[in-house]
Design a protein around this motif. Structure first.
Motif, PDB file in Angstrom:
ATOM      1  N   TYR A 125       3.607  34.209  -9.612  1.00  0.00           N
ATOM      2  CA  TYR A 125       4.714  33.353 -10.963  1.00  0.00           C
ATOM      3  C   TYR A 125       5.205  32.814  -9.713  1.00  0.00           C
ATOM      4  O   TYR A 125       5.839  33.007  -9.385  1.00  0.00           O
ATOM      5  CB  TYR A 125       4.783  34.452 -11.969  1.00  0.00           C
ATOM      6  CG  TYR A 125       5.232  32.997 -12.867  1.00  0.00           C
ATOM      7  CD1 TYR A 125       4.513  31.952 -13.888  1.00  0.00           C
ATOM      8  CD2 TYR A 125       6.743  32.865 -13.252  1.00  0.00           C
ATOM      9  CE1 TYR A 125       4.993  31.111 -14.119  1.00  0.00           C
ATOM     10  CE2 TYR A 125       7.347  32.039 -13.913  1.00  0.00           C
ATOM     11  CZ  TYR A 125       6.612  31.405 -14.567  1.00  0.00           C
ATOM     12  OH  TYR A 125       7.128  30.029 -15.582  1.00  0.00           O
ATOM     13  N   GLU A 126       4.961  31.902  -9.942  1.00  0.00           N
ATOM     14  CA  GLU A 126       5.771  30.169  -9.364  1.00  0.00           C
ATOM     15  C   GLU A 126       6.713  31.169  -7.528  1.00  0.00           C
ATOM     16  O   GLU A 126       7.193  30.559  -7.080  1.00  0.00           O
ATOM     17  CB  GLU A 126       6.606  30.336  -9.533  1.00  0.00           C
ATOM     18  CG  GLU A 126       6.642  29.457 -11.159  1.00  0.00           C
ATOM     19  CD  GLU A 126       8.043  28.921 -11.387  1.00  0.00           C
ATOM     20  OE1 GLU A 126       9.137  29.246 -11.780  1.00  0.00           O
ATOM     21  OE2 GLU A 126       8.182  27.762 -12.216  1.00  0.00           O
ATOM     22  N   GLY A 127       5.562  31.818  -6.907  1.00  0.00           N
ATOM     23  CA  GLY A 127       5.363  32.038  -5.793  1.00  0.00           C
ATOM     24  C   GLY A 127       6.249  33.311  -5.082  1.00  0.00           C
ATOM     25  O   GLY A 127       6.095  33.537  -4.240  1.00  0.00           O
ATOM     26  N   GLN A 128       5.770  34.057  -6.496  1.00  0.00           N
ATOM     27  CA  GLN A 128       6.875  35.190  -6.388  1.00  0.00           C
ATOM     28  C   GLN A 128       5.701  36.394  -6.947  1.00  0.00           C
ATOM     29  O   GLN A 128       5.086  36.159  -7.915  1.00  0.00           O
ATOM     30  CB  GLN A 128       8.218  35.590  -7.007  1.00  0.00           C
ATOM     31  CG  GLN A 128       9.126  35.311  -6.090  1.00  0.00           C
ATOM     32  CD  GLN A 128      10.334  34.275  -6.447  1.00  0.00           C
ATOM     33  OE1 GLN A 128      10.319  34.736  -7.845  1.00  0.00           O
ATOM     34  NE2 GLN A 128      11.479  34.574  -6.453  1.00  0.00           N
ATOM     35  N   ILE A 129       5.929  37.633  -6.346  1.00  0.00           N
ATOM     36  CA  ILE A 129       5.280  38.527  -7.488  1.00  0.00           C
ATOM     37  C   ILE A 129       6.140  38.822  -8.592  1.00  0.00           C
ATOM     38  O   ILE A 129       7.169  39.468  -7.924  1.00  0.00           O
ATOM     39  CB  ILE A 129       5.070  39.939  -6.339  1.00  0.00           C
ATOM     40  CG1 ILE A 129       4.111  39.411  -4.911  1.00  0.00           C
ATOM     41  CG2 ILE A 129       4.500  41.504  -7.270  1.00  0.00           C
ATOM     42  CD1 ILE A 129       3.920  41.162  -4.060  1.00  0.00           C
ATOM     43  N   VAL A 130       5.622  38.895  -9.655  1.00  0.00           N
ATOM     44  CA  VAL A 130       6.486  38.952 -10.608  1.00  0.00           C
ATOM     45  C   VAL A 130       6.406  41.078 -11.342  1.00  0.00           C
ATOM     46  O   VAL A 130       6.526  41.199 -12.281  1.00  0.00           O
ATOM     47  CB  VAL A 130       6.847  38.381 -11.844  1.00  0.00           C
ATOM     48  CG1 VAL A 130       7.079  36.641 -11.546  1.00  0.00           C
ATOM     49  CG2 VAL A 130       5.377  37.725 -12.236  1.00  0.00           C
ATOM     50  N   LEU A 131       5.490  41.089 -10.695  1.00  0.00           N
ATOM     51  CA  LEU A 131       4.341  42.196 -11.626  1.00  0.00           C
ATOM     52  C   LEU A 131       3.409  43.730 -10.309  1.00  0.00           C
ATOM     53  O   LEU A 131       3.066  43.251  -9.788  1.00  0.00           O
ATOM     54  CB  LEU A 131       3.490  42.280 -12.934  1.00  0.00           C
ATOM     55  CG  LEU A 131       3.715  42.248 -13.874  1.00  0.00           C
ATOM     56  CD1 LEU A 131       4.812  43.064 -14.693  1.00  0.00           C
ATOM     57  CD2 LEU A 131       2.537  42.223 -15.238  1.00  0.00           C
ATOM     58  N   ASP A 132       3.858  44.663 -10.107  1.00  0.00           N
ATOM     59  CA  ASP A 132       3.473  45.780  -9.216  1.00  0.00           C
ATOM     60  C   ASP A 132       2.954  46.961 -10.314  1.00  0.00           C
ATOM     61  O   ASP A 132       4.205  47.467 -10.446  1.00  0.00           O
ATOM     62  CB  ASP A 132       3.804  45.630  -8.437  1.00  0.00           C
ATOM     63  CG  ASP A 132       3.141  46.005  -7.424  1.00  0.00           C
ATOM     64  OD1 ASP A 132       1.885  46.683  -7.460  1.00  0.00           O
ATOM     65  OD2 ASP A 132       4.303  45.848  -6.134  1.00  0.00           O
ATOM     66  N   ILE A 133       1.759  47.007 -10.265  1.00  0.00           N
ATOM     67  CA  ILE A 133       1.619  48.278 -11.151  1.00  0.00           C
ATOM     68  C   ILE A 133       0.581  48.735 -10.595  1.00  0.00           C
ATOM     69  O   ILE A 133      -0.653  48.445 -10.582  1.00  0.00           O
ATOM     70  CB  ILE A 133       0.792  47.937 -13.199  1.00  0.00           C
ATOM     71  CG1 ILE A 133       1.345  46.934 -13.537  1.00  0.00           C
ATOM     72  CG2 ILE A 133       1.007  48.602 -13.658  1.00  0.00           C
ATOM     73  CD1 ILE A 133       1.925  45.583 -14.459  1.00  0.00           C
ATOM     74  N   ALA A 134       0.661  50.068 -10.343  1.00  0.00           N
ATOM     75  CA  ALA A 134      -0.604  51.303  -9.761  1.00  0.00           C
ATOM     76  C   ALA A 134       0.403  52.411 -10.415  1.00  0.00           C
ATOM     77  O   ALA A 134      -0.178  53.049 -11.298  1.00  0.00           O
ATOM     78  CB  ALA A 134       0.445  51.623  -8.511  1.00  0.00           C
TER      79      ALA A 134
END
Lengths: 264, 316
Positions: free
Chosen positions: A223-232
């Motif tokens: 979102y807007e040039g950033q990683i806002v969510l990271d699910i593994a």
């Protein structure tokens, strides 16, 4: 396998069209990770992939693939480590060249091109076998010009070309977005098979949240040039589309988390 | 009857011109058709080939060595255009124009080498009586081995064979891929800047080769001999393509069709001149013909394509 550290990219700096597309993105992929990337239009998904592939150089930060620092390497030198499939089916293949010529070019990715024959005889048999995996009837059309193939066939061929020489990293930039649903499913199926067979480290952008959940072992949202969510791992397996939307709202602190925004 | 007879008598000359210009057309084929670059360097490098070859021969060099030197000079011109385009980021057409313009001065000076009276020279005469020449139009109607058509035809066959081999190699394939789809080429690890420069070097080497043979064939090198060369080369490529594209599918035959195009071009030229066309109007005519042939595929697509049946998309 992939180490992206705090990269920034601004396009057209100092003009009215100035756009900061990446704001401090960091991402680490283990060997064999299959990561799906989602996010709305302009979130920076494609920019991230292009930064890794070396379409242009990043303003700040560093990128290394398989332990090699590629931050300052031009695109054609990074190709040694990276296999790519583009969103536009026209972009990944040479239309005026034959299927086998395209494959032969891909088989030499990352090697110096000499005055040896462009296609050795024994290569043809190998290509025929590989094309059978795609199940599109291309194995009997080795000398057909690629321009005569459909978008789906070209995309499947590009996928095969990207993985013909085992890449350290496979980049898929919405590679099924331009295809009709049936063909898209087929190409995605082939992707799954090829990635699993060779345990390829993969980064796949998709506009389809379901695909992003079903495929791969990890999911990131931009979102807007950033990683806002990271699910593994387990958490990702249990995800639903509703979960994703809710999490997006939390992560960005906005209530604009509707389909339209995410699906672009 | 007289007209027909004189036309027939002019045929060998047309073939000679056609063969020599055909080599130039092959050079244009490499840039225009394979690399997808319109390279205007050729107007200059053709004359450079002629100038270098002529000055070497008048200095008493062996003509083979003179031709080789001319080819190397042409390749250097191609290298300059290539570097202007890739290393300096100048659009290909403009890079070619810049080199072409610079070569005009170079050619004037080259032809004056060894001349103490003047620093520049616009023409340099070659005479088969005084100079040892590989080809001369004087013998074009003779039935002997010194007939220039023999050697010119051998050159054409050799060059086509050489290029056929080259474009089948890994390096040659990467050159073709660069012209077909630069994105794809780079994604496959091809340095497209390098392949573009290489293509321009090979192409201009061929064009200079053609210029070196032309200077000997017509008995002089002039600074203007390359004026409009790109258009003649394009005319040859396009005539060959329009007439033979469906029949000649093999790459070697496609190159040959450019040479055949050049021969047809010179036959038509000699015909219209015999019919009373003012030679000064030739370039206008050539430009018109090329413009029309370049426009035809475009018009075909725009005005004569079959419309998709209404509802076609919905039924698909």
């Amino acid at each position: 396998m992939l180490d992206v550290k705090d990269i920034y990219k601004t396009f057209n700096p100092g003009t009215v069209n100035e756009k900061t597309a990446l704001r401090g993105v960091s991402l680490h992929l283990e060997d064999g990770d299959f990561v799906t990337v989602i996010g709305g239009n302009g979130a920076g998904k494609s920019t991230l992939l292009n930064a890794i592939a070396g379409t242009w150089l990043v303003d700040e930060g560093s990128i290394s693939i398989g332990g090699v620092d590629v931050t300052h390497l031009p695109e054609h030198k990074r190709a040694k480590y990276v296999g790519r499939v583009f969103q536009d089916p026209m972009m990944g293949t040479a239309a005026t060249m034959q299927i086998e010529e395209n494959l032969a070019l891909a088989a030499r990715r990352g090697r110096s091109r000499t005055l040896r024959r462009g296609i050795a005889r024994e290569e043809r048999e190998k290509y025929r076998e590989l094309l059978k995996i795609l199940d599109l009837g291309l194995e009997d059309r080795l000398t057909t010009k690629v321009g005569l193939l459909s978008g789906g066939q070209r995309q499947a061929l590009t996928l095969l070309m990207a993985t013909l020489q085992r890449p350290d990293l496979l980049l898929l930039d919405e590679h099924t977005a331009a295809l009709d649903p049936k063909t898209a499913a087929k190409v995605l199926d082939a992707t799954e098979r090829i990635v699993n067979k060779d345990r390829l480290t993969t980064l796949m952008i998709t506009h389809n949240m379901k695909d992003a959940i079903v495929h791969g072992n990890r999911l990131i949202m931009m979102y807007e040039g950033q990683i806002v969510l990271d699910i593994a791992g387990e958490a990702k397996k249990k995800l639903t589309v509703e979960d994703l939307l809710a999490k997006f709202g939390q992560a960005t602190g906005s209530d604009e988390a509707d389909d339209k925004l995410l699906l672009g | 009857m007289d007209f027909l007879l004189s036309f027939l008598k002019s045929l060998p000359g047309s073939f000679g011109q056609g063969f020599a210009w055909g080599l130039m057309a092959i050079g244009v084929y490499i840039t225009y058709k394979i690399l997808d670059i319109a390279d205007l360097t050729v107007d200059g490098s053709l004359a450079t080939g002629g100038a270098v070859c002529a000055i070497c021969i008048t200095m008493g060099w062996n003509p083979w060595l003179a031709v080789l030197t001319a080819v190397l000079a042409g390749m250097a011109a191609g290298l300059v255009t290539g570097l202007l385009h890739t290393a300096c980021g100048i659009p290909a057409i403009l890079a070619g124009i810049l080199t072409q313009l610079a070569l005009y001065t170079v050619n004037l000076r080259v032809m004056a080498i060894g001349d103490e009276a003047s620093a520049t020279k616009a023409t340099l005469a070659l005479n088969p009586d005084r100079n040892f020449l590989l080809v001369s139009s004087r013998y074009v109607r003779e039935l002997s081995l010194r007939n220039p058509l023999v050697l010119l035809a051998i050159f054409v066959v050799l060059i086509i064979a050489l290029l056929y081999w080259f474009f089948g190699t890994e390096l040659g394939s990467s050159l073709r891929a660069t012209g077909a789809n630069g994105n794809m080429a780079r994604a496959q690890g091809i340095n497209t800047d390098m392949t573009k420069v290489l293509g321009l070097v090979v192409s201009n080497g061929l064009v200079a080769f053609s210029g070196a043979l032309l200077a000997q064939y017509q008995g002089s090198s002039t600074v203007d001999m390359g004026r409009g060369a790109i258009v003649i080369g394009l005319a040859a490529v396009i005539i060959g393509e329009v007439l033979l594209d469906k029949v000649f599918t093999n790459f070697a035959l496609k190159l040959l069709s450019a040479v055949i195009g050049a021969i047809i071009y010179y036959i038509v030229i000699s015909l219209v001149l015999r019919m009373g066309l003012d030679p000064n109007d030739l370039k206008l005519l050539t430009a018109l013909v090329v413009a029309i042939f370049l426009a035809i595929p475009n018009w075909k697509g725009r005005f004569f394509s079959k419309p998709v049946k209404r509802g076609g998309a919905a039924n698909a």
